[in-house]
Enzyme design. Structure first.
Site, short mmCIF file in Angstrom:
data_model
loop_
_atom_site.label_atom_id
_atom_site.label_comp_id
_atom_site.label_asym_id
_atom_site.label_seq_id
_atom_site.Cartn_x
_atom_site.Cartn_y
_atom_site.Cartn_z
N ALA A 89 0.85 -1.19 0.00
CA ALA A 89 0.00 0.00 0.00
C ALA A 89 0.89 1.23 0.00
O ALA A 89 2.01 1.21 0.51
CB ALA A 89 -0.91 0.00 1.23
N GLY A 99 0.09 -5.32 0.86
CA GLY A 99 -1.12 -5.39 0.04
C GLY A 99 -0.89 -6.05 -1.30
O GLY A 99 -1.81 -6.64 -1.86
N GLU A 132 -1.12 -9.69 -0.63
CA GLU A 132 -2.54 -9.98 -0.40
C GLU A 132 -3.33 -10.00 -1.70
O GLU A 132 -4.22 -10.83 -1.89
CB GLU A 132 -3.13 -8.96 0.57
CG GLU A 132 -2.56 -9.08 1.98
CD GLU A 132 -3.16 -8.06 2.92
OE1 GLU A 132 -4.12 -8.42 3.62
OE2 GLU A 132 -2.68 -6.91 2.94
N GLU A 161 3.84 -5.65 7.33
CA GLU A 161 3.05 -4.64 8.03
C GLU A 161 3.43 -4.49 9.50
O GLU A 161 3.31 -3.40 10.07
CB GLU A 161 1.55 -4.97 7.93
CG GLU A 161 0.97 -4.81 6.54
CD GLU A 161 1.03 -6.07 5.71
OE1 GLU A 161 0.30 -6.14 4.70
OE2 GLU A 161 1.80 -6.99 6.05
#
Length: 198
Positions: free
Chosen positions: A66, A111, A114, A134
């Protein structure tokens, strides 16, 4: 930043979807998520398309995570909205009635990892790196990665990756079942395309 943050190309019955922010290593922000959702809806509603291949532009990254420069400036509510937006989109990808292949080169972190996990299959080039870092920001994977990673690689290995923030290379990702197939970087897109024809 590019005006075309999502590039699409139809090749026969396959839609190629490319996240196009190479200057930011294709990092996800709200604009990318919105554009990706619009593209996904178009793909799912186009009966001429039988499958999709999702990749990132450039040679350095699939999606490096992200865009933290965006959400670190926001408040708690904006962070929650951003996480919910990603969760909703990635669930739609995971539950799509047509196959979506992640063609992963370079970094697939946070992300990005993911996003790859929400696809039905993951093909990785030998230069790919995966991870859920993260924890280094004091947060957890926010787009459903805690569940998908556990299902793919088992609870013990998933907890280790999430609690240490360790990145792994493509060979290790393949060994533990995070990746379905490995190939040379120059063969990545042709291999993904061949999977759509089988």
């Amino acid at each position: 930043m590019s005006d075309n943050i999502i590039l699409t190309e139809k090749k026969e019955a396959t839609l190629w979807i490319t996240i196009n922010r190479p200057e930011k290593l294709n990092a996800l922000n709200s604009s990318v998520l919105d554009a990706l959702e619009t593209t996904l809806e178009m793909f799912l509603n186009d009966n001429s398309l039988k499958g999709a291949i999702l990749t990132g532009s450039g040679e350095k990254a699939f999606v490096a995570g992200a865009d933290i420069s965006g959400f670190l400036k926001g408040d708690r509510n904006k962070g929650a909205e951003f996480a919910e937006k990603g969760q909703t989109l990635f669930s739609k990808i995971e539950n799509a009635h047509k196959p979506i292949i992640a063609a992963v080169n370079g970094f697939a972190l946070g992300g990005g990892c993911e996003l790859a996990m929400s696809c039905h299959f993951r093909i990785a080039s030998e230069n790919a790196k995966f991870g859920q870092p993260e924890i280094n920001l004091g947060i957890i994977p926010g787009y459903g990665g805690t569940q998908r990673l556990t299902r793919l690689v088992g609870k013990g290995r998933a907890m280790e990756l999430m609690m240490t923030g360790e990145n792994i290379d493509a060979n290790e990702a393949y060994r533990i079942g995070l990746v379905n197939q490995l190939c040379k970087q120059e063969d990545l897109l042709s291999l993904a395309e061949s999977k759509m024809k089988t």
